[in-house]
Write an enzyme that holds these catalytic residues in place. Structure first.
Site, PDB file in Angstrom:
ATOM      1  N   PHE A   1     -12.212   9.513  27.767  1.00 19.82           N
ATOM      2  CA  PHE A   1     -10.995  10.400  26.937  1.00 19.82           C
ATOM      3  C   PHE A   1     -11.834  10.744  25.565  1.00 19.82           C
ATOM      4  O   PHE A   1     -11.017  11.592  24.938  1.00 19.82           O
ATOM      5  CB  PHE A   1      -9.987   9.602  26.401  1.00 19.82           C
ATOM      6  CG  PHE A   1     -10.342   8.259  25.888  1.00 19.82           C
ATOM      7  CD1 PHE A   1     -10.451   8.417  24.387  1.00 19.82           C
ATOM      8  CD2 PHE A   1     -10.475   6.645  26.382  1.00 19.82           C
ATOM      9  CE1 PHE A   1     -10.715   7.092  23.702  1.00 19.82           C
ATOM     10  CE2 PHE A   1     -10.725   5.787  25.692  1.00 19.82           C
ATOM     11  CZ  PHE A   1     -11.077   5.985  24.389  1.00 19.82           C
TER      12      PHE A   1
ATOM     13  N   ASN B   1      -1.436  10.540  18.999  1.00 22.42           N
ATOM     14  CA  ASN B   1      -0.456   9.435  18.899  1.00 22.42           C
ATOM     15  C   ASN B   1      -0.200   9.075  17.246  1.00 22.42           C
ATOM     16  O   ASN B   1      -0.015   7.932  17.153  1.00 22.42           O
ATOM     17  CB  ASN B   1      -1.097   8.227  19.530  1.00 22.42           C
ATOM     18  CG  ASN B   1      -2.373   7.647  19.341  1.00 22.42           C
ATOM     19  OD1 ASN B   1      -2.981   8.459  18.157  1.00 22.42           O
ATOM     20  ND2 ASN B   1      -2.795   6.693  20.023  1.00 22.42           N
TER      21      ASN B   1
ATOM     22  N   ARG C   1      -1.105  -2.389  12.176  1.00 23.31           N
ATOM     23  CA  ARG C   1      -0.901  -2.292  13.819  1.00 23.31           C
ATOM     24  C   ARG C   1       0.322  -2.582  14.124  1.00 23.31           C
ATOM     25  O   ARG C   1       0.882  -1.715  15.186  1.00 23.31           O
ATOM     26  CB  ARG C   1      -1.971  -3.235  14.376  1.00 23.31           C
ATOM     27  CG  ARG C   1      -3.317  -3.073  13.855  1.00 23.31           C
ATOM     28  CD  ARG C   1      -3.948  -1.891  14.569  1.00 23.31           C
ATOM     29  NE  ARG C   1      -3.889  -1.733  16.106  1.00 23.31           N
ATOM     30  CZ  ARG C   1      -4.639  -1.056  16.704  1.00 23.31           C
ATOM     31  NH1 ARG C   1      -5.754  -0.324  16.370  1.00 23.31           N
ATOM     32  NH2 ARG C   1      -4.496  -0.738  17.780  1.00 23.31           N
TER      33      ARG C   1
ATOM     34  N   ARG D   1       4.421   5.259  16.103  1.00 23.68           N
ATOM     35  CA  ARG D   1       4.036   6.007  17.258  1.00 23.68           C
ATOM     36  C   ARG D   1       5.273   6.232  18.229  1.00 23.68           C
ATOM     37  O   ARG D   1       5.244   7.388  19.025  1.00 23.68           O
ATOM     38  CB  ARG D   1       2.860   5.185  18.251  1.00 23.68           C
ATOM     39  CG  ARG D   1       1.511   5.381  17.442  1.00 23.68           C
ATOM     40  CD  ARG D   1       0.491   4.542  17.960  1.00 23.68           C
ATOM     41  NE  ARG D   1      -0.942   4.960  17.595  1.00 23.68           N
ATOM     42  CZ  ARG D   1      -1.894   4.272  17.691  1.00 23.68           C
ATOM     43  NH1 ARG D   1      -1.700   2.798  18.189  1.00 23.68           N
ATOM     44  NH2 ARG D   1      -3.151   4.574  17.559  1.00 23.68           N
TER      45      ARG D   1
ATOM     46  N   TYR E   1     -15.568   7.054  15.515  1.00 27.18           N
ATOM     47  CA  TYR E   1     -15.112   6.151  16.738  1.00 27.18           C
ATOM     48  C   TYR E   1     -16.457   5.994  17.672  1.00 27.18           C
ATOM     49  O   TYR E   1     -16.262   6.289  18.851  1.00 27.18           O
ATOM     50  CB  TYR E   1     -13.965   7.589  17.626  1.00 27.18           C
ATOM     51  CG  TYR E   1     -12.813   7.451  17.176  1.00 27.18           C
ATOM     52  CD1 TYR E   1     -11.745   6.262  17.246  1.00 27.18           C
ATOM     53  CD2 TYR E   1     -12.280   8.700  16.922  1.00 27.18           C
ATOM     54  CE1 TYR E   1     -10.477   6.161  16.923  1.00 27.18           C
ATOM     55  CE2 TYR E   1     -11.021   8.751  16.315  1.00 27.18           C
ATOM     56  CZ  TYR E   1     -10.016   7.440  16.297  1.00 27.18           C
ATOM     57  OH  TYR E   1      -8.777   7.505  16.105  1.00 27.18           O
TER      58      TYR E   1
ATOM     59  N   GLU F   1     -14.845   1.576   8.358  1.00 25.22           N
ATOM     60  CA  GLU F   1     -13.902   2.882   8.310  1.00 25.22           C
ATOM     61  C   GLU F   1     -13.380   3.423   6.839  1.00 25.22           C
ATOM     62  O   GLU F   1     -13.472   4.355   6.574  1.00 25.22           O
ATOM     63  CB  GLU F   1     -12.467   2.482   8.983  1.00 25.22           C
ATOM     64  CG  GLU F   1     -13.001   2.596  10.558  1.00 25.22           C
ATOM     65  CD  GLU F   1     -11.931   1.905  11.504  1.00 25.22           C
ATOM     66  OE1 GLU F   1     -10.603   1.922  10.999  1.00 25.22           O
ATOM     67  OE2 GLU F   1     -12.139   1.756  12.578  1.00 25.22           O
TER      68      GLU F   1
ATOM     69  N   LYS G   1      -3.006  11.392  11.636  1.00 27.24           N
ATOM     70  CA  LYS G   1      -3.775  12.307  12.698  1.00 27.24           C
ATOM     71  C   LYS G   1      -3.031  13.624  12.691  1.00 27.24           C
ATOM     72  O   LYS G   1      -2.207  13.915  12.195  1.00 27.24           O
ATOM     73  CB  LYS G   1      -3.785  11.715  14.035  1.00 27.24           C
ATOM     74  CG  LYS G   1      -4.538  10.470  14.216  1.00 27.24           C
ATOM     75  CD  LYS G   1      -4.598   9.811  15.719  1.00 27.24           C
ATOM     76  CE  LYS G   1      -5.346   8.473  15.800  1.00 27.24           C
ATOM     77  NZ  LYS G   1      -5.523   8.232  17.155  1.00 27.24           N
TER      78      LYS G   1
ATOM     79  N   HIS H   1      -4.044   6.273  13.279  1.00 26.24           N
ATOM     80  CA  HIS H   1      -5.100   5.219  13.468  1.00 26.24           C
ATOM     81  C   HIS H   1      -4.883   3.967  12.538  1.00 26.24           C
ATOM     82  O   HIS H   1      -4.337   4.105  11.319  1.00 26.24           O
ATOM     83  CB  HIS H   1      -6.343   5.869  13.158  1.00 26.24           C
ATOM     84  CG  HIS H   1      -7.547   4.993  13.450  1.00 26.24           C
ATOM     85  ND1 HIS H   1      -8.106   4.430  14.433  1.00 26.24           N
ATOM     86  CD2 HIS H   1      -8.039   4.000  12.312  1.00 26.24           C
ATOM     87  CE1 HIS H   1      -8.980   3.600  13.981  1.00 26.24           C
ATOM     88  NE2 HIS H   1      -8.958   3.358  12.494  1.00 26.24           N
TER      89      HIS H   1
ATOM     90  N   THR I   1      -1.020   1.904  21.286  1.00 21.82           N
ATOM     91  CA  THR I   1      -1.540   3.173  21.668  1.00 21.82           C
ATOM     92  C   THR I   1      -1.175   4.197  22.454  1.00 21.82           C
ATOM     93  O   THR I   1      -0.955   5.129  22.147  1.00 21.82           O
ATOM     94  CB  THR I   1      -2.986   3.076  22.301  1.00 21.82           C
ATOM     95  OG1 THR I   1      -3.597   1.896  21.659  1.00 21.82           O
ATOM     96  CG2 THR I   1      -3.941   4.140  22.261  1.00 21.82           C
TER      97      THR I   1
END
Ligand code: UDP
Ligand code: MG
Length: 139
Positions: A58, A113, A86, A103, A50, A127, A10, A116, A92
Site C-alpha cells: 500500500f 483515513n 488512538r 475516522r 512512514y 515524529e 491528512k 495519523h 485504521t
C-alpha cells in the site's frame, strides 16, 4: 503518565474542511494542543515519516495520497496522550472504526483515513521531531 503525541490531519480531511471539527474532538477528549503546523509533504518526507511502511503493497498509494495536498501536524499533550489519541481516531480501516471516532466520521477509505496518530512513545518522539525540526533539512 503525561505524554506528548503527534497527530497529522491528512489531505482528505483538510480538503473536506474538517480541520476544526477534528481538533474540536481531540480537545473535547481533554488533550492539549502544544504545537500546530500546516505544511506539504514531499515524496522524500513521506518515506522518512512512514519508514516502517516503505516497500509494503500500500506504500505507493499512501505516498501519492499524503503528497496530494496540505496536512496539519499537531503536538498534543496529556495523561496517556498516545493511547487516548488512538482511541478518538478509531481503527485504521474506517469500516471497522467505532461510532463517534474521527475516522468513522471523516475517513473516505482505508488510505484516506483523515488522521495519523503516533503508536508508541518512541514514534511520538521521532515524529514530533520530524514535523517541528528535522523536516526542514530533507528537501
Ligand atoms: N494504509 C493503507 N492500506 C493499508 C494499511 C495502511 O493505505 O492496508 C495507510 C493508512 O493511511 C494508514 C497508514 O497507511 O493510516 C499507516 O498504516 P498503519 O498500519 O500504521 O495505520 P495507523 O497507525 O495510521 O492506524
Ligand atoms: Mg501507524
Amino acid at each position: 503518565m503525561k505524554e506528548q503525541t503527534l497527530c497529522v490531519i491528512k489531505p482528505n480531511a483538510v480538503k473536506d474542511n474538517n480541520i476544526g471539527a477534528i481538533i474540536k474532538m481531540i480537545e473535547d477528549e481533554g488533550l492539549i494542543v502544544k504545537g500546530l503546523k500546516m505544511t506539504e509533504l514531499s515524496d522524500k518526507k513521506v518515506s522518512a515519516f512512514y519508514e516502517e511502511h516503505v516497500g509494503k503493497p500500500f506504500f505507493d498509494g499512501l505516498k501519492e495520497f499524503m503528497t496530494s495536498g496540505k496536512v496539519v501536524g499537531i503536538v498534543l499533550e496529556g495523561e496517556d496522550a498516545i493511547s487516548r489519541l488512538r482511541r478518538v481516531m478509531g481503527a485504521t480501516n474506517p469500516e471497522k472504526a467505532d461510532d463517534g471516532t474521527i475516522r468513522k466520521l471523516f475517513a473516505a477509505n482505508m488510505t484516506e483515513n483523515a488522521v495519523h496518530g503516533s503508536d508508541s512513545p518512541q514514534s511520538a518522539k521521532r515524529e514530533i521531531a520530524f514535523y517541528f525540526d528535522n523536516f526542514s533539512i530533507l528537501d
